[in-house]
Design an enzyme around this catalytic site. Structure first.
Site, mmCIF file in Angstrom:
data_model
loop_
_atom_site.group_PDB
_atom_site.id
_atom_site.type_symbol
_atom_site.label_atom_id
_atom_site.label_comp_id
_atom_site.label_asym_id
_atom_site.label_seq_id
_atom_site.Cartn_x
_atom_site.Cartn_y
_atom_site.Cartn_z
ATOM 1 N N GLY A 172 38.247 43.148 45.118
ATOM 2 C CA GLY A 172 38.553 44.398 44.428
ATOM 3 C C GLY A 172 37.291 45.209 44.228
ATOM 4 N N GLY A 173 37.329 46.062 43.212
ATOM 5 C CA GLY A 173 36.182 46.927 42.946
ATOM 6 C C GLY A 173 34.920 46.149 42.605
ATOM 7 N N GLY A 407 15.474 61.558 71.915
ATOM 8 C CA GLY A 407 15.506 61.638 70.453
ATOM 9 C C GLY A 407 15.142 60.311 69.825
ATOM 10 N N ALA A 408 15.433 59.231 70.538
ATOM 11 C CA ALA A 408 15.154 57.911 69.975
ATOM 12 C C ALA A 408 13.650 57.703 69.807
ATOM 13 C CB ALA A 408 15.759 56.828 70.853
HETATM 14 C C1 HXC Z 1 41.815 36.261 34.443
HETATM 15 C C2 HXC Z 1 41.598 34.705 36.078
HETATM 16 C C3 HXC Z 1 41.307 35.710 37.031
HETATM 17 C C4 HXC Z 1 41.293 37.063 36.575
HETATM 18 C C5 HXC Z 1 41.262 33.825 38.021
HETATM 19 N N1 HXC Z 1 41.548 33.566 36.754
HETATM 20 N N2 HXC Z 1 41.112 35.138 38.219
HETATM 21 N N3 HXC Z 1 41.831 34.990 34.807
HETATM 22 N N4 HXC Z 1 41.543 37.275 35.271
HETATM 23 N N5 HXC Z 1 40.991 38.061 37.393
HETATM 24 C C6 HXC Z 1 41.770 32.277 36.144
HETATM 25 C C7 HXC Z 1 43.051 31.617 36.623
HETATM 26 O O1 HXC Z 1 44.141 32.061 35.866
HETATM 27 C C8 HXC Z 1 42.744 30.152 36.373
HETATM 28 O O2 HXC Z 1 42.893 29.910 34.996
HETATM 29 C C9 HXC Z 1 41.262 30.058 36.654
HETATM 30 O O3 HXC Z 1 40.768 31.394 36.560
HETATM 31 C C10 HXC Z 1 40.959 29.553 38.054
HETATM 32 O O4 HXC Z 1 41.728 30.299 38.951
HETATM 33 P P1 HXC Z 1 42.629 29.610 40.086
HETATM 34 O O5 HXC Z 1 43.581 30.640 40.545
HETATM 35 O O6 HXC Z 1 43.183 28.340 39.567
HETATM 36 O O7 HXC Z 1 41.528 29.267 41.160
HETATM 37 P P2 HXC Z 1 41.646 29.365 42.737
HETATM 38 O O8 HXC Z 1 42.887 28.697 43.199
HETATM 39 O O9 HXC Z 1 40.341 28.875 43.249
HETATM 40 O O10 HXC Z 1 41.788 30.920 43.066
HETATM 41 C C11 HXC Z 1 40.769 31.805 42.735
HETATM 42 C C12 HXC Z 1 41.211 33.278 42.957
HETATM 43 C C13 HXC Z 1 42.546 33.517 42.178
HETATM 44 C C14 HXC Z 1 41.455 33.485 44.441
HETATM 45 C C15 HXC Z 1 40.096 34.141 42.496
HETATM 46 O O11 HXC Z 1 42.391 33.051 40.846
HETATM 47 C C16 HXC Z 1 42.905 34.962 42.155
HETATM 48 O O12 HXC Z 1 43.493 35.483 43.111
HETATM 49 N N6 HXC Z 1 42.621 35.642 41.036
HETATM 50 C C17 HXC Z 1 42.955 37.033 40.892
HETATM 51 C C18 HXC Z 1 42.010 37.844 41.703
HETATM 52 C C19 HXC Z 1 42.204 39.323 41.508
HETATM 53 O O13 HXC Z 1 43.135 39.893 42.044
HETATM 54 N N7 HXC Z 1 41.358 39.904 40.658
HETATM 55 C C20 HXC Z 1 41.420 41.287 40.365
HETATM 56 C C21 HXC Z 1 40.605 41.962 41.471
HETATM 57 S S1 HXC Z 1 40.540 43.678 41.213
HETATM 58 P P3 HXC Z 1 43.437 28.519 34.455
HETATM 59 O O14 HXC Z 1 43.349 28.664 32.978
HETATM 60 O O15 HXC Z 1 44.830 28.387 34.957
HETATM 61 O O16 HXC Z 1 42.514 27.471 34.997
HETATM 62 C C22 HXC Z 1 39.212 43.887 40.262
HETATM 63 C C23 HXC Z 1 38.985 45.285 39.865
HETATM 64 C C24 HXC Z 1 37.536 45.556 39.618
HETATM 65 O O17 HXC Z 1 38.527 43.019 39.945
HETATM 66 C C25 HXC Z 1 37.394 47.028 39.473
HETATM 67 C C26 HXC Z 1 35.974 47.455 39.351
HETATM 68 C C27 HXC Z 1 35.865 48.920 39.321
#
Ligand code: HXC
Length: 518
Positions: A172-173, A407-408
């Protein structure tokens, strides 16, 4: 036990608990994935005993979705200050064992604190990223946290070196913080970076792609150029960060550290006198030239797998840190294309921002022609490199080894772009284009009108053209290069030039900021 002793004991216990992050089970899970914990990584990165941790007791303030039930100390990131080879650095390491290292508002505040301290105290800032992105339960607070980090990345850019080491998810971001820093390292098979993951890609475009093929280390190190290094292991990534820092100053007001070398400045490399093949269309390996002229042959290449037709990286010459930019005749004949221009431009700008002299080795047949390049804006992208060299005020020493066409030639740090010392080898050919192309343009009409004699005319005119331009003397006669040097003396001549340029001062006109062709 006195109250004081109890207090101390409580502190010790609390520290010990905080050090465990998400607890032994999650640490085990992290290890099972072949990944280290945030603290293990910092231990590898920093000099033993040098780590001063901040904000160990910071807790998140979220009360949504049951978050109020758990308040782990430290909140998923370990931050602080330490030293690497005795030089201070500020660090943050995201702890995947706590909520997947996801970014809460408080985590962002911890990261911003070390970013601010790095900027204020003039020391590099290193991030070890391992995070599921914005903490979903916090909504806009987490997004705002990213905004705060990005702003500091931007303000620190060009003031202190910023390095991002991606050691897990970065999606993501969140990817934009590393993208705003100077160098991004990734670990193969355990880290990835993308704006949208495979599932979203499939639902939007129908394309099926794995995480690794979409945003793995190899992809970003070779195809997109987002990553400057792809390491096989976390240990290798961290060792590379340390090596890289050795070539960099602490901030833009200082020079990079000088490192005495046993390699004699006057070392003569006879092999260089015959490295350029007689046939101008035959390749040779620019790495051999770089290895022969730098201290102890040591070269830290940046973007090794990306745009391999140009080589950039750090080395030392006479103990001084230098940025090397070199066309690579062994890949696509060393032609400049969009990616090569982008890669070199960013490197040149980094070196200029951080007072690292530039040594440019030229053997370039020109820019790559074709619709793909034109549609991809080779004009704008090529201009980036031109701009970067023309703007740079650090010492610039250039050696044209063979081709410097069109140019290079101008783009590759020529005299008119405020090149300080421009040398050429006797094999240099500095001209608008190669002989074949030139004769075909100049004598197209004559050859068409008299096809029987076209071959002879071509040969004769090619010979004339080669006599005029297939050597460096015309350029030397006009002062466009400063001297023609024996290839085997290149190391000595470049180091002497750099010595002479040590106190160079050059300005650019006052402006709010430039408007380089982005
Ligand atoms: C809260 C999160 C989290 C999140 C993971 N966890 N990502 N909690 N917010 N973004 C938590 C899970 O619930 C889990 O908690 C623990 O972290 C470990 O995650 P798992 O899923 O069990 O691990 P894994 O199987 O290794 O997968 C990792 C992962 C997956 C691929 C990162 O967790 C995932 O897809 N997370 C969401 C990713 C995502 O879409 N993020 C938002 C991106 S957009 P428990 O308590 O069950 O152990 C963004 C915007 C930024 O970030 C903008 C900036 C401008």
């Amino acid at each position: 036990m006195s109250i004081q002793s109890e207090n101390v004991e409580k502190l010790v216990e609390r520290r010990a608990k905080a050090r465990l992050g998400g607890g032994p089970k999650r640490i085990e899970a992290q290890h099972a994935k072949g990944k280290k914990t945030a603290r293990e990584r910092l231990e590898l990165l920093l000099d033993p005993g040098s780590f001063e941790e901040y904000d160990m007791f910071v807790q998140h303030r979220c009360t949504n979705f049951g978050m109020e039930k758990s308040h782990p100390d430290g909140d998923g990131v370990v931050t602080g200050c330490g030293t690497i080879d005795g030089r201070p650095v500020y660090v943050f390491a995201q702890d995947f064992t706590v909520s997947g290292g996801s970014l809460s508002k408080t985590m962002s505040e911890k990261i911003c604190k070390v970013q601010d301290m790095a900027l204020r105290n003039g020391a590099p800032c290193i991030g070890l990223n391992d995070s599921g992105g914005a903490r979903i339960q916090e909504g806009i607070d987490a997004l705002a946290g990213y905004g705060e980090i990005f702003e500091r990345n931007i303000l620190s850019s060009g003031v202190v070196p910023q390095i991002s080491c991606i050691m897990g998810p970065c999606a993501g971001g969140a990817v934009y913080s590393p993208a705003l820093t100077d160098f991004t390292l990734m670990v193969k098979n355990s880290s990835y970076m993308f704006l949208t993951g495979p599932a979203v890609v499939k639902s939007v475009t129908g394309e099926e792609v794995s995480q690794e093929d979409l945003g793995g280390a190899s992809v970003h190190a070779s195809k997109s150029g987002v990553a400057h290094f792809a390491a096989d292991t976390e240990e290798e990534a961290i060792a590379t960060v340390k090596e890289l820092l050795g070539y960099l100053p602490q901030n833009n007001r200082e020079d990079a550290p000088f490192k005495e070398s046993a390699d004699p400045v006057g070392r003569v490399e006879d092999a260089l006198n015959s490295i350029v093949p007689d046939n101008p269309n035959k390749a040779y390996d620019m790495y051999a030239v770089i290895g022969a002229i730098v201290d102890e042959g040591r070269f830290l290449e940046i973007h090794k797998e990306f745009a391999r037709n140009i080589i950039v990286g750090f080395a030392r010459m006479g103990g001084r840190s230098v940025g090397i930019v070199a066309n690579q005749p062994a890949v696509l004949a060393g032609v400049l294309d969009i990616n090569a221009s982008r890669k070199a431009a960013r490197f040149v700008r980094f070196c200029d921002a951080f007072n690292i002299p530039l040594v440019t080795l030229v053997d370039v047949p020109g820019f790559l022609p074709g619709t793909q390049q034109e549609y991809g804006a080779i004009i704008t992208n090529g201009a980036k490199l031109l701009y970067a060299y023309g703007e740079a005020t650090v010492p610039k020493v250039t050696v044209t080894l063979r081709k410097g066409y069109g140019g290079a030639h101008i783009v590759m740090s020529c005299k008119q772009l405020r090149g300080d010392i421009n040398y050429a080898w006797p094999s240099a050919q500095i001209a608008v284009m190669g002989a074949d192309g030139a004769v075909n343009v100049l004598y197209a009409k004559e050859m068409k009108e008299d096809p029987q004699n076209a071959g002879a005319l071509f040969d004769q005119k090619k010979k004339e053209y080669e006599e005029l331009f297939s050597n460096p003397y015309q350029a030397a006669q006009k002062g466009y290069i400063d001297d023609i040097i024996e290839p085997r003396n290149t190391r000595f001549r470049v180091i002497r030039a750099l010595d002479q340029l040590e106190k160079k001062q050059q300005e650019i006109p006052a402006k709010k900021h430039d408007n380089l062709p982005l």
